[in-house]
Design a protein around this motif. Structure first.
Motif, mmCIF file in Angstrom:
data_model
loop_
_atom_site.group_PDB
_atom_site.id
_atom_site.type_symbol
_atom_site.label_atom_id
_atom_site.label_comp_id
_atom_site.label_asym_id
_atom_site.label_seq_id
_atom_site.Cartn_x
_atom_site.Cartn_y
_atom_site.Cartn_z
ATOM 1 N N PHE A 464 11.641 8.612 -39.825
ATOM 2 C CA PHE A 464 12.766 8.915 -40.710
ATOM 3 C C PHE A 464 13.085 7.734 -41.620
ATOM 4 O O PHE A 464 12.857 6.576 -41.262
ATOM 5 N N ASP A 465 13.630 8.064 -42.781
ATOM 6 C CA ASP A 465 14.417 7.105 -43.534
ATOM 7 C C ASP A 465 15.854 7.309 -43.078
ATOM 8 O O ASP A 465 16.221 8.372 -42.567
ATOM 9 N N TRP A 466 16.683 6.293 -43.251
ATOM 10 C CA TRP A 466 18.021 6.363 -42.676
ATOM 11 C C TRP A 466 19.081 6.060 -43.732
ATOM 12 O O TRP A 466 18.963 5.073 -44.471
ATOM 13 N N GLY A 467 20.064 6.924 -43.798
ATOM 14 C CA GLY A 467 21.151 6.745 -44.753
ATOM 15 C C GLY A 467 22.504 6.837 -44.076
ATOM 16 O O GLY A 467 22.611 7.060 -42.871
ATOM 17 N N LEU A 468 23.539 6.674 -44.893
ATOM 18 C CA LEU A 468 24.912 6.739 -44.408
ATOM 19 C C LEU A 468 25.564 8.015 -44.910
ATOM 20 O O LEU A 468 25.075 8.651 -45.845
ATOM 21 N N SER A 469 26.665 8.386 -44.286
ATOM 22 C CA SER A 469 27.378 9.583 -44.733
ATOM 23 C C SER A 469 27.915 9.355 -46.140
ATOM 24 O O SER A 469 28.076 8.220 -46.598
ATOM 25 N N ASP A 470 28.195 10.441 -46.836
ATOM 26 C CA ASP A 470 28.622 10.382 -48.238
ATOM 27 C C ASP A 470 29.827 9.460 -48.408
ATOM 28 O O ASP A 470 30.811 9.536 -47.661
ATOM 29 N N GLY A 471 29.723 8.613 -49.402
ATOM 30 C CA GLY A 471 30.831 7.722 -49.719
ATOM 31 C C GLY A 471 30.863 6.446 -48.908
ATOM 32 O O GLY A 471 31.656 5.544 -49.186
ATOM 33 N N MET A 472 30.002 6.318 -47.909
ATOM 34 C CA MET A 472 29.992 5.122 -47.066
ATOM 35 C C MET A 472 28.964 4.123 -47.581
ATOM 36 O O MET A 472 27.847 4.497 -47.971
ATOM 37 N N LYS A 473 29.327 2.859 -47.590
ATOM 38 C CA LYS A 473 28.429 1.796 -48.024
ATOM 39 C C LYS A 473 28.001 0.971 -46.818
ATOM 40 O O LYS A 473 28.656 0.982 -45.774
ATOM 41 N N LYS A 474 26.892 0.234 -46.993
ATOM 42 C CA LYS A 474 26.390 -0.566 -45.875
ATOM 43 C C LYS A 474 27.425 -1.596 -45.415
ATOM 44 O O LYS A 474 27.484 -1.960 -44.237
ATOM 45 N N GLU A 475 28.270 -2.054 -46.355
ATOM 46 C CA GLU A 475 29.307 -3.016 -45.991
ATOM 47 C C GLU A 475 30.373 -2.399 -45.089
ATOM 48 O O GLU A 475 31.134 -3.120 -44.434
ATOM 49 N N ASP A 476 30.424 -1.066 -45.059
ATOM 50 C CA ASP A 476 31.443 -0.373 -44.258
ATOM 51 C C ASP A 476 31.046 -0.242 -42.781
ATOM 52 O O ASP A 476 31.873 0.172 -41.954
ATOM 53 N N ILE A 477 29.792 -0.553 -42.459
ATOM 54 C CA ILE A 477 29.356 -0.426 -41.062
ATOM 55 C C ILE A 477 30.056 -1.489 -40.221
ATOM 56 O O ILE A 477 29.942 -2.687 -40.491
ATOM 57 N N GLU A 478 30.801 -1.045 -39.230
ATOM 58 C CA GLU A 478 31.517 -1.974 -38.357
ATOM 59 C C GLU A 478 30.550 -2.612 -37.364
ATOM 60 O O GLU A 478 29.760 -1.922 -36.725
ATOM 61 N N MET A 479 30.636 -3.921 -37.218
ATOM 62 C CA MET A 479 29.770 -4.646 -36.287
ATOM 63 C C MET A 479 30.591 -5.283 -35.162
ATOM 64 O O MET A 479 30.112 -6.182 -34.475
ATOM 65 N N ASP A 480 31.819 -4.785 -34.979
ATOM 66 C CA ASP A 480 32.651 -5.297 -33.887
ATOM 67 C C ASP A 480 32.016 -4.950 -32.547
ATOM 68 O O ASP A 480 31.366 -3.904 -32.393
ATOM 69 N N GLU A 481 32.239 -5.810 -31.557
ATOM 70 C CA GLU A 481 31.650 -5.640 -30.233
ATOM 71 C C GLU A 481 32.619 -4.964 -29.275
ATOM 72 O O GLU A 481 33.829 -5.164 -29.355
ATOM 73 N N GLN A 482 32.050 -4.178 -28.381
ATOM 74 C CA GLN A 482 32.812 -3.560 -27.293
ATOM 75 C C GLN A 482 32.610 -4.404 -26.041
ATOM 76 O O GLN A 482 31.480 -4.575 -25.576
ATOM 77 N N ALA A 483 33.686 -4.949 -25.504
ATOM 78 C CA ALA A 483 33.576 -5.800 -24.324
ATOM 79 C C ALA A 483 33.077 -5.011 -23.127
ATOM 80 O O ALA A 483 33.362 -3.827 -22.980
ATOM 81 N N GLY A 484 32.321 -5.668 -22.268
ATOM 82 C CA GLY A 484 31.825 -5.024 -21.061
ATOM 83 C C GLY A 484 30.661 -5.780 -20.479
ATOM 84 O O GLY A 484 30.300 -6.871 -20.938
#
Length: 500
Positions: A464-484
């Motif tokens: 596959f090629d991979w894209g984002l949902s409409d209106g979303m930019k790569k800068e919008d991808i959250e990279m916050d971590e989930q503790a565990g």
């Protein structure tokens, strides 16, 4: 090491236990010439300084107090190392002095014998079992023998994604990856996926999730040996633990009974339960390898293997979507090297050099266990003229070391090319890169986990090629971590698959 997100609740039983705690504290041997560390509060010590993401909190503290740092976490004297040099001292120079595992429960027996074994200190039995893991369960030859299982299940996931791609809607890739690694581990461990069984119908995956959540929750026994279990009773954690591990105990016993009492189909591969039963019959392990020992090994396998592989692929895909030029480069390599075929198989992976660099860079930035499994000092020894005493817990902050500008140029950048023409690897010889640890406590399932990650990632990028949902930019991808216990993305990764 886990976040202290429930501090107000667990402080209540501390007040009730205060007299006993003060008596136990008064009996501790006075320790001198300790590594530097932050000031501590009475009773709880430095627990309040861990924060929601302990690996990040400890990294910040190390900037002030140095690469070897002493903290008092409740009753638990703890040394945290945050540099390659100090990690080498611990895992190479003094490996034999501190290769034990903390005994969290003290004299209290757990309800299930296999849990007492799982959480017991490092001893002769565990040394023998490490040999079994390295030579029998996860040898290169054994891992290679699992390739058909992994290829079949990865192909099934790719087929499912292909159907989803027709609807032009994003998929929850995080959820799919956990399901895949759960299915792979089940089939390799038990010989079949166990779908449709009474324990499954989604219950096994939920039980794994619950076990990981429990081990990633503040537990009194982690920091207050001998009395902490009373705190866990008060907060309800003890009840959750009992219910969860009862499920595992029943399921593992059913699996073992089926292997012992029924004839196996000739076409079925020799799975991990088969191997362990055979080892027990051949008396290769010091003492007897009982059913409880086998359950304990299976518990370690699922807790260490399922979530870590899924999280690594999840982080890799997130980083690649944010760096489309890197994604294109790795996709071009895969597609030009392999050509037209239904899917990538394990035999193709060794040709994919840049893919391997992508995996390395992902492990550098996002070590699945940012704090390596804790060690415990068995003898007194000295590092940098500081004394390390017996029963001291030792944590190596692999996450901090992997982002240290002393060893890495622009350490926060995702740049797989930094490993090009570099001899730095994760096999325990280079202490600035420790996603799997090093020395006697190095992860024995490294080859198994890596082969799953590489095969899965290669097929996702090939198909596959991979894209984002409409209106979303790569800068919008959250990279916050989930503790565990294993650090995932806080928000699930939703991506749009576009059939190649």
């Amino acid at each position: 090491m886990i976040p202290i997100s429930t501090m107000p609740l667990w402080l209540l039983p501390l007040l009730v236990l205060l007299p006993l705690i003060l008596i136990l504290k008064s009996k501790q041997v006075k320790r001198t010439n300790l590594p530097p560390g932050p000031p501590k509060l009475p009773i709880i010590g430095n627990l309040h300084q861990l924060g929601e993401l302990p690996h990040r909190s400890l990294q910040q503290l190390s900037k002030e107090y140095g690469p070897i740092m002493h903290l008092e976490l409740g009753f638990m004297p703890t040394v945290v190392v945050s540099s390659a040099e100090m990690a080498s001292e611990i895992m190479k120079s003094h490996d034999l002095d501190c290769c034990s595992r903390p005994d969290l429960m003290g004299p209290r027996k757990l309800s299930y014998n296999f849990l007492d074994i799982t959480f017991a200190p490092y001893n002769e039995y565990w040394r023998e079992m490490r040999k079994v893991a390295v030579l029998e369960l996860f040898s290169v030859k054994r891992v290679q023998s699992f390739h058909l299982i992994k290829e079949e299940l990865v192909a099934s996931m790719i087929s499912s994604i292909s159907k989803s791609s027709l609807s032009s809607t994003p998929i929850n890739l995080s959820e799919m990856l956990f399901t895949l690694t759960d299915d792979i581990t089940c089939k390799i461990a038990f010989g079949k996926s166990y779908k449709g069984r009474e324990f499954d119908n989604g219950r096994f995956g939920k039980a794994i999730n619950e076990a990981i959540a429990i081990l990633g929750t503040f537990s009194g026994t982690d920091f207050f040996p001998y009395v902490g279990w009373i705190m866990d009773k008060f907060t309800g954690l003890d009840g959750r633990r009992e219910k969860c591990f009862l499920e595992f105990d029943k399921f593992y016993q059913n699996v073992i009974d089926e292997h012992v009492n029924s004839e196996r189909a000739e076409s079925e591969h020799e799975d991990i339960v088969d191997v362990l039963l055979k080892v027990g019959r051949d008396h290769k392990v010091a003492g007897s390898l009982t059913h409880d020992h086998i359950k304990s090994i299976l518990m370690d396998l699922f807790l260490a293997g399922v979530d870590t592989s899924a999280a690594t692929v999840e982080w890799a895909m997130a980083e690649l979507v944010k760096k489309p030029e890197v994604m294109k480069k790795v996709q071009d390599e895969i597609r030009s090297t392999v050509g037209k075929k239904e899917m990538i198989v394990e035999a193709d992976i060794d040709q994919l050099k840049f893919l391997k660099l992508v995996v390395k860079e992902t492990l550098r930035l996002h070590a699945p266990g940012p704090l390596l499994l804790p060690r415990e000092a068995m003898n007194q020894f000295t590092i940098n003229e500081y004394n390390i005493y017996p029963k001291t817990r030792i944590q190596v902050n692999a996450w901090a070391i992997g982002r240290d500008p002393k060893y890495w140029v622009n350490p926060e950048d995702f740049n797989p090319e930094r490993f090009m023409n570099s001899s730095i690897d994760f096999k325990g010889a280079h202490f600035m890169f420790l996603p799997f640890g090093a020395g006697r406590r190095m992860c024995p399932g490294m080859h198994f986990g890596l082969s799953t990650v590489e095969l899965t990632l290669a097929n996702l990028l090939y198909s596959f090629d991979w894209g984002l949902s409409d209106g979303m930019k790569k800068e919008d991808i959250e990279m916050d971590e989930q503790a565990g216990l294993v650090v995932h993305k806080k928000a699930p990764l939703y991506l749009m698959p576009i059939k190649n």
